[in-house]
Design a protein around this motif. Structure first.
Motif, mmCIF file in Angstrom:
data_model
loop_
_atom_site.group_PDB
_atom_site.id
_atom_site.type_symbol
_atom_site.label_atom_id
_atom_site.label_comp_id
_atom_site.label_asym_id
_atom_site.label_seq_id
_atom_site.Cartn_x
_atom_site.Cartn_y
_atom_site.Cartn_z
ATOM 1 N N ILE A 113 -2.996 10.256 -2.170
ATOM 2 C CA ILE A 113 -4.357 10.852 -2.611
ATOM 3 C C ILE A 113 -5.630 10.416 -2.355
ATOM 4 O O ILE A 113 -6.879 11.267 -1.330
ATOM 5 C CB ILE A 113 -4.347 10.978 -4.213
ATOM 6 N N CYS A 114 -5.626 9.023 -2.440
ATOM 7 C CA CYS A 114 -6.904 8.413 -1.144
ATOM 8 C C CYS A 114 -7.203 8.465 -0.272
ATOM 9 O O CYS A 114 -8.252 8.836 0.348
ATOM 10 C CB CYS A 114 -6.833 7.211 -2.472
ATOM 11 N N LEU A 115 -6.032 8.291 0.657
ATOM 12 C CA LEU A 115 -5.999 8.637 1.748
ATOM 13 C C LEU A 115 -6.853 10.664 2.230
ATOM 14 O O LEU A 115 -7.923 10.620 2.992
ATOM 15 C CB LEU A 115 -4.513 8.279 2.888
ATOM 16 N N GLU A 116 -6.208 11.080 1.687
ATOM 17 C CA GLU A 116 -6.235 12.494 1.630
ATOM 18 C C GLU A 116 -7.768 13.020 1.454
ATOM 19 O O GLU A 116 -9.149 13.199 2.269
ATOM 20 C CB GLU A 116 -5.468 13.102 0.405
ATOM 21 N N GLU A 117 -8.512 12.165 0.321
ATOM 22 C CA GLU A 117 -10.045 12.369 0.133
ATOM 23 C C GLU A 117 -10.596 11.645 1.335
ATOM 24 O O GLU A 117 -11.361 12.547 1.629
ATOM 25 C CB GLU A 117 -9.774 11.485 -0.956
ATOM 26 N N LEU A 118 -10.373 10.124 1.563
ATOM 27 C CA LEU A 118 -10.982 9.966 2.476
ATOM 28 C C LEU A 118 -11.184 10.740 3.937
ATOM 29 O O LEU A 118 -12.228 11.216 4.651
ATOM 30 C CB LEU A 118 -10.337 8.774 3.084
ATOM 31 N N LEU A 119 -10.196 10.967 4.707
ATOM 32 C CA LEU A 119 -10.182 12.689 5.559
ATOM 33 C C LEU A 119 -10.711 13.772 6.005
ATOM 34 O O LEU A 119 -11.569 13.564 5.935
ATOM 35 C CB LEU A 119 -8.450 12.701 6.125
ATOM 36 N N VAL A 120 -10.366 13.978 3.791
ATOM 37 C CA VAL A 120 -11.515 15.332 3.699
ATOM 38 C C VAL A 120 -13.170 14.997 4.043
ATOM 39 O O VAL A 120 -14.203 15.660 4.419
ATOM 40 C CB VAL A 120 -10.860 16.155 2.551
ATOM 41 N N LYS A 121 -13.319 13.875 3.317
ATOM 42 C CA LYS A 121 -15.009 13.524 2.806
ATOM 43 C C LYS A 121 -15.146 13.645 4.268
ATOM 44 O O LYS A 121 -16.607 13.466 4.548
ATOM 45 C CB LYS A 121 -14.783 11.975 1.849
ATOM 46 N N ASN A 122 -14.587 12.998 5.398
ATOM 47 C CA ASN A 122 -14.831 12.316 6.686
ATOM 48 C C ASN A 122 -14.645 13.614 8.292
ATOM 49 O O ASN A 122 -15.051 13.890 8.505
ATOM 50 C CB ASN A 122 -14.462 11.201 6.978
ATOM 51 N N LYS A 123 -14.304 14.544 7.315
ATOM 52 C CA LYS A 123 -13.807 15.870 8.350
ATOM 53 C C LYS A 123 -13.312 15.428 9.031
ATOM 54 O O LYS A 123 -13.786 16.284 10.389
ATOM 55 C CB LYS A 123 -14.724 16.502 8.588
ATOM 56 N N LEU A 124 -12.269 14.579 9.195
ATOM 57 C CA LEU A 124 -11.430 14.281 10.029
ATOM 58 C C LEU A 124 -9.453 15.031 10.837
ATOM 59 O O LEU A 124 -9.038 15.936 9.219
ATOM 60 C CB LEU A 124 -10.432 13.170 9.962
ATOM 61 N N GLN A 166 1.045 -0.679 -0.252
ATOM 62 C CA GLN A 166 0.129 -0.098 -0.256
ATOM 63 C C GLN A 166 1.208 0.924 0.031
ATOM 64 O O GLN A 166 0.429 2.075 -1.294
ATOM 65 C CB GLN A 166 -0.759 0.273 0.904
ATOM 66 N N LEU A 167 1.729 1.241 0.309
ATOM 67 C CA LEU A 167 2.132 2.642 1.036
ATOM 68 C C LEU A 167 3.437 2.597 -0.488
ATOM 69 O O LEU A 167 3.860 4.308 -0.452
ATOM 70 C CB LEU A 167 4.575 2.102 1.801
ATOM 71 N N THR A 168 3.651 2.218 -1.376
ATOM 72 C CA THR A 168 4.333 2.356 -2.339
ATOM 73 C C THR A 168 3.578 2.571 -3.865
ATOM 74 O O THR A 168 3.361 2.603 -4.729
ATOM 75 C CB THR A 168 5.402 1.207 -2.995
ATOM 76 N N GLN A 169 1.621 2.065 -3.287
ATOM 77 C CA GLN A 169 0.429 2.577 -4.045
ATOM 78 C C GLN A 169 0.768 3.686 -4.679
ATOM 79 O O GLN A 169 0.809 5.011 -3.790
ATOM 80 C CB GLN A 169 -0.850 2.225 -3.827
ATOM 81 N N ASP A 170 1.170 4.480 -6.086
ATOM 82 C CA ASP A 170 0.613 5.556 -6.725
ATOM 83 C C ASP A 170 -0.191 6.651 -6.103
ATOM 84 O O ASP A 170 0.179 7.909 -5.240
ATOM 85 C CB ASP A 170 1.612 5.243 -7.983
ATOM 86 N N ASP A 171 -1.535 5.910 -5.621
ATOM 87 C CA ASP A 171 -2.418 6.591 -5.267
ATOM 88 C C ASP A 171 -2.461 6.712 -3.692
ATOM 89 O O ASP A 171 -3.451 7.571 -3.264
ATOM 90 C CB ASP A 171 -3.332 6.676 -6.379
ATOM 91 N N PHE A 172 -1.913 6.338 -3.432
ATOM 92 C CA PHE A 172 -2.205 5.391 -1.409
ATOM 93 C C PHE A 172 -3.241 6.942 -1.124
ATOM 94 O O PHE A 172 -3.782 7.082 -0.447
ATOM 95 C CB PHE A 172 -1.419 4.889 -1.152
#
Length: 192
Positions: free
Chosen positions: A51-62, A43-49
């Protein structure tokens, strides 16, 4: 081998972050609750990991500073992780980083000072015989001193007795986990 780690990792992060948000809403007094998630080297070397994590945090307002990614030592010294500087990307996002099971993998002390880490987790194999085995006590004391000298917090894993916890506290260990505090729980048990 099958590539399912990507889908499984996405499910784990989505579920854990969603539950984290729910607990923060349900228990406002626990607004500073920190979530630890183990991260696979793949997961750590996934290109968009990130980016996806950032979107998840923003979506959940955390608040991202409450998310701590736990990474194994072998993952940290892999050439792919070192050369890609993905850990710097995590720190730029405001995430915390932790080495899991420290002392049992391929400890390479020169990497500790180069990497943007926030904490070390002492493996339970050293905590288990604390007080009974002088060598384990010396190793635990050394890991705690090393972490503190590098500006990191320390978490001890596998604490099962009050005596172990007292010894760890006396050595300056800030955090602990283990059966002394609680056995692994499902969401309903943890919520209660």
């Amino acid at each position: 081998e099958t590539g399912l780690i990507y889908d499984l990792g996405d499910w784990i992060f989505n579920s854990a972050i969603s539950q984290w948000r729910e607990w923060q809403q349900q228990f406002p007094v626990c607004a500073d609750l920190v979530l630890h998630i183990n991260l696979s080297p793949i997961q750590l070397t996934q290109d968009d990991f990130f980016i996806c994590l950032e979107e998840l945090l923003v979506k959940n307002k955390l608040d991202r500073s409450g998310l701590k990614l736990e990474i194994t030592e072998s993952c940290l010294i892999s050439q792919q992780v070192k050369s890609s500087r993905v850990l710097d990307q995590a720190k730029l996002m405001g995430l915390q980083l932790c080495i899991d099971d420290f002392g049992t993998g391929y400890s390479c002390l020169s990497h500790l000072q180069e990497l943007p880490l926030d904490s070390l987790k002492i493996d339970r194999s050293f905590v288990m015989n604390l007080g009974e085995n002088d060598n384990d006590g010396a190793i635990v004391r050394t890991i705690i001193a090393l972490a503190h000298n590098l500006g990191m917090e320390v978490v001890a894993e596998g604490i099962e007795t009050y005596e172990q916890w007292q010894k760890l506290k006396a050595l300056g260990c800030e955090w602990g986990q283990g059966y002394l505090f609680a056995k692994p729980m499902n969401i309903q048990q943890a919520t209660q």
